[in-house]
Design a protein around this motif. Structure first.
Motif, PDB file in Angstrom:
ATOM      1  N   GLN A 103       0.669  -0.964  -0.274  1.00  7.25           N
ATOM      2  CA  GLN A 103       0.121  -0.492   0.318  1.00  7.25           C
ATOM      3  C   GLN A 103       0.544   0.992   0.059  1.00  7.25           C
ATOM      4  N   ALA A 104       1.673   1.516   0.986  1.00  3.20           N
ATOM      5  CA  ALA A 104       2.890   2.308   1.056  1.00  3.20           C
ATOM      6  C   ALA A 104       3.557   2.528  -0.619  1.00  3.20           C
ATOM      7  N   LEU A 105       3.935   1.175  -1.025  1.00  8.90           N
ATOM      8  CA  LEU A 105       5.009   1.740  -2.007  1.00  8.90           C
ATOM      9  C   LEU A 105       3.534   1.770  -3.183  1.00  8.90           C
ATOM     10  N   ALA A 106       2.655   1.247  -3.092  1.00  7.15           N
ATOM     11  CA  ALA A 106       1.714   2.514  -4.521  1.00  7.15           C
ATOM     12  C   ALA A 106       1.864   4.140  -3.961  1.00  7.15           C
ATOM     13  N   LEU A 107       1.422   4.530  -2.520  1.00  8.91           N
ATOM     14  CA  LEU A 107       1.642   6.129  -2.992  1.00  8.91           C
ATOM     15  C   LEU A 107       2.919   6.326  -3.570  1.00  8.91           C
ATOM     16  N   LEU A 108       4.028   5.399  -3.486  1.00  8.40           N
ATOM     17  CA  LEU A 108       5.261   5.962  -3.425  1.00  8.40           C
ATOM     18  C   LEU A 108       5.527   6.564  -4.840  1.00  8.40           C
ATOM     19  N   ASP A 109       4.460   5.409  -5.338  1.00 12.41           N
ATOM     20  CA  ASP A 109       5.005   5.447  -6.568  1.00 12.41           C
ATOM     21  C   ASP A 109       4.168   6.449  -7.601  1.00 12.41           C
ATOM     22  N   SER A 110       2.967   6.313  -7.076  1.00 11.38           N
ATOM     23  CA  SER A 110       2.325   7.360  -7.974  1.00 11.38           C
ATOM     24  C   SER A 110       3.016   9.142  -7.337  1.00 11.38           C
ATOM     25  N   ASN A 111       3.808   9.117  -6.624  1.00 15.61           N
ATOM     26  CA  ASN A 111       4.020  10.390  -6.311  1.00 15.61           C
ATOM     27  C   ASN A 111       5.484  10.588  -6.869  1.00 15.61           C
ATOM     28  N   LEU A 112       6.155   9.835  -6.696  1.00 17.76           N
ATOM     29  CA  LEU A 112       7.533  10.192  -7.026  1.00 17.76           C
ATOM     30  C   LEU A 112       8.026  10.017  -8.737  1.00 17.76           C
ATOM     31  N   SER A 113       7.258   9.148  -9.485  1.00 19.99           N
ATOM     32  CA  SER A 113       7.482   9.189 -11.055  1.00 19.99           C
ATOM     33  C   SER A 113       8.262   9.951 -11.378  1.00 19.99           C
ATOM     34  N   GLY A 114       6.895  11.289 -11.042  1.00 21.90           N
ATOM     35  CA  GLY A 114       8.138  12.510 -12.517  1.00 21.90           C
ATOM     36  C   GLY A 114       8.983  13.075 -11.790  1.00 21.90           C
ATOM     37  N   LEU A 115       8.962  12.905 -10.828  1.00 22.59           N
ATOM     38  CA  LEU A 115       9.899  13.833 -10.055  1.00 22.59           C
ATOM     39  C   LEU A 115      11.201  14.046 -10.569  1.00 22.59           C
ATOM     40  N   PHE A 116      12.073  12.100 -10.886  1.00 18.69           N
ATOM     41  CA  PHE A 116      12.715  11.456 -11.805  1.00 18.69           C
ATOM     42  C   PHE A 116      13.619  12.542 -12.905  1.00 18.69           C
TER      43      PHE A 116
ATOM     44  N   GLN B 203      12.269  14.856 -13.966  1.00 21.77           N
ATOM     45  CA  GLN B 203      13.266  16.780 -13.288  1.00 21.77           C
ATOM     46  C   GLN B 203      14.064  16.630 -12.698  1.00 21.77           C
ATOM     47  N   LEU B 204      14.311  15.760 -12.099  1.00 21.65           N
ATOM     48  CA  LEU B 204      15.368  15.313 -11.501  1.00 21.65           C
ATOM     49  C   LEU B 204      16.925  15.849 -12.356  1.00 21.65           C
ATOM     50  N   ILE B 205      16.736  14.854 -12.971  1.00 24.12           N
ATOM     51  CA  ILE B 205      17.988  14.514 -14.193  1.00 24.12           C
ATOM     52  C   ILE B 205      18.152  15.610 -14.902  1.00 24.12           C
TER      53      ILE B 205
ATOM     54  N   THR C 140      17.446  18.715 -13.846  1.00 23.63           N
ATOM     55  CA  THR C 140      18.014  19.639 -13.434  1.00 23.63           C
ATOM     56  C   THR C 140      19.298  19.394 -13.332  1.00 23.63           C
ATOM     57  N   THR C 141      19.746  18.453 -13.346  1.00 22.91           N
ATOM     58  CA  THR C 141      21.482  18.505 -12.820  1.00 22.91           C
ATOM     59  C   THR C 141      21.864  18.097 -14.055  1.00 22.91           C
ATOM     60  N   HIS C 142      21.886  17.340 -15.586  1.00 22.68           N
ATOM     61  CA  HIS C 142      22.059  17.757 -16.667  1.00 22.68           C
ATOM     62  C   HIS C 142      21.913  19.203 -17.547  1.00 22.68           C
ATOM     63  N   ASP C 143      21.196  19.934 -16.865  1.00 20.35           N
ATOM     64  CA  ASP C 143      21.137  21.657 -17.582  1.00 20.35           C
ATOM     65  C   ASP C 143      22.013  22.257 -16.396  1.00 20.35           C
ATOM     66  N   LYS C 144      22.135  21.574 -15.014  1.00 21.10           N
ATOM     67  CA  LYS C 144      23.468  22.676 -14.933  1.00 21.10           C
ATOM     68  C   LYS C 144      25.195  21.728 -15.238  1.00 21.10           C
ATOM     69  N   TYR C 145      24.704  20.920 -16.007  1.00 17.32           N
ATOM     70  CA  TYR C 145      26.243  20.428 -16.349  1.00 17.32           C
ATOM     71  C   TYR C 145      26.393  20.969 -17.357  1.00 17.32           C
ATOM     72  N   GLU C 146      25.221  21.174 -18.176  1.00 15.27           N
ATOM     73  CA  GLU C 146      24.939  22.273 -19.711  1.00 15.27           C
ATOM     74  C   GLU C 146      25.884  23.501 -19.408  1.00 15.27           C
ATOM     75  N   GLU C 147      25.290  24.151 -18.747  1.00 16.27           N
ATOM     76  CA  GLU C 147      26.406  25.190 -17.833  1.00 16.27           C
ATOM     77  C   GLU C 147      27.471  25.626 -17.869  1.00 16.27           C
ATOM     78  N   ASP C 148      27.596  24.714 -16.901  1.00  9.82           N
ATOM     79  CA  ASP C 148      29.309  24.607 -16.930  1.00  9.82           C
ATOM     80  C   ASP C 148      29.882  24.207 -18.175  1.00  9.82           C
ATOM     81  N   LEU C 149      30.002  22.759 -18.807  1.00  9.26           N
ATOM     82  CA  LEU C 149      29.813  22.582 -20.172  1.00  9.26           C
ATOM     83  C   LEU C 149      30.782  24.173 -21.061  1.00  9.26           C
TER      84      LEU C 149
END
Ligand SMILES: NC(=O)C1=CN([C@@H]2O[C@H](COP(=O)(O)OP(=O)(O)OC[C@H]3O[C@@H](n4cnc5c(N)ncnc54)[C@H](OP(=O)(O)O)[C@@H]3O)[C@@H](O)[C@H]2O)C=CC1
Ligand SMILES: O=C(O)[C@@H]1CCC=N1
Length: 280
Positions: free
Chosen positions: A236-249, A251-253, A255-264
């Motif tokens: 039950q708790a995994l279903a909650l996490l799954d529905s809340n987290l998927s899109g976040l990753f 955005q995470l990727i 974010t890190t790649h935008d900052k990397y590109e800025e430095d490049l």
């Protein structure tokens, strides 16, 4: 073998501590320099026998292997200082993800490599991500990896995957720690349990989970399947996490790649050419 470190901030000093504590290097083999010399002298106090050089040129000229433990935008000026000191037989290693092997090969006469370490290397755990320039020979690769294997598992990666692999290997400990912090904050507030107990339990749980993934051959999916009894609490708790987290990753990727590109982009400008590279 003499090993030099330019930059003894958080990561430079961590690598030095880890190499010495693991027995990979003796303090007598290490020479260092840092912009503010106090940090270098602190390390020398901790490790009797280690040499503090008076400038980066001195560190570079007398090292067989030279770790550059500085931040991306500090590279151009340090490279200018040391380029005339480095010769064909020496190896310069950047630990900084946006600095490309071609930036180093185009400005240095020596062999070059890029190794991205992780804070986990302090415990002899985690990976170190290895990328090699075109002048590196098999014996250089063996030398670098045998040194790194004292403090980590060396893993060779494509340079085009530097960012995404660093996200997992080097940023991951910070990301997971935030996850733990938020979870523990809520637990302390909602249940009144003391934070120290949960900090200790979280650490043991992460250690055991890591071993299941690395030593027991579990994939993250299989692990969830083994823990979550159908219809049970975890499911039950995994279903909650799954529905809340998927899109976040995504955005995470981004974010890190935008900052990397800025430095490049800034590094390309500093080194005077533009590298044609895939975005992800
Ligand atoms: N922290 C981590 O977990 C990881 C970091 N990295 C990478 O390692 C690099 C360094 O990070 P980190 O150690 O955290 O950063 P820090 O700021 O802690 O360390 C950088 C060090 O470089 C020194 N420095 C700057 N310019 C010069 C110079 N011209 N000559 C000599 N020394 C100089 C600074 O000196 P001063 O004391 O004067 O500031 C400082 O001590 C970054 O690119 C980071 O991305 C890679 C993997 C993991
Ligand atoms: O992202 C980087 O370049 C590395 C990984 C963790 C900190 N710095």
């Amino acid at each position: 073998m003499k090993v030099g470190f330019i930059g003894t901030g958080s990561m430079g000093s961590l690598l030095i501590d880890a190499f010495i504590h693991s027995g990979a290097l003796l303090p007598e083999q290490i020479q260092i320099s840092n912009r503010s010399p106090e940090k270098a002298h602190q390390l020398a106090k901790r490790h009797a026998g280690l040499t503090v050089c008076s400038c980066n040129e001195e560190t570079a000229s007398s090292s067989n292997v030279l770790f550059l433990c500085i931040k991306p935008l500090e590279f151009r000026s340090v490279i200018n200082e040391i380029k005339d000191q480095l010769e064909e037989g020496q190896i310069a290693i950047s630990i900084t993800s946006p600095v490309q092997l071609i930036h180093l090969e185009s400005t240095l006469n020596c062999k070059v490599a890029k190794i991205i370490p992780s804070i986990t290397n302090l415990t002899g755990g985690g990976a170190s991500l290895c990328m090699y320039g075109s002048r590196i020979k098999e014996e250089d690769r063996q030398l670098i990896e045998s040194l790194l294997s004292y403090i980590s598992r060396p893993v060779e990666i494509l340079e085009s995957h530097t960012r995404i692999t660093s996200d997992f290997s080097s940023c991951g400990p910070a990301f997971l720690s935030l996850f733990m912090e938020k979870w523990i904050d809520a637990a302390v507030e909602m249940t009144g349990i003391d934070r120290r107990t949960l900090n200790a339990l979280a650490g043991e749980m992460l250690l055991g989970t890591g071993k299941l993934l690395t030593e027991e051959g579990f994939s993250p999916e299989q692990l969830q399947h083994r823990v979550a009894v159908p219809g049970g609490i975890t499911a039950q708790a995994l279903a909650l996490l799954d529905s809340n987290l998927s899109g976040l990753f995504y955005q995470l990727i981004k974010t890190t790649h935008d900052k990397y590109e800025e430095d490049l982009v800034k590094l390309d400008a500093a080194f005077g050419f533009t590298i044609n590279r895939p975005r992800y």
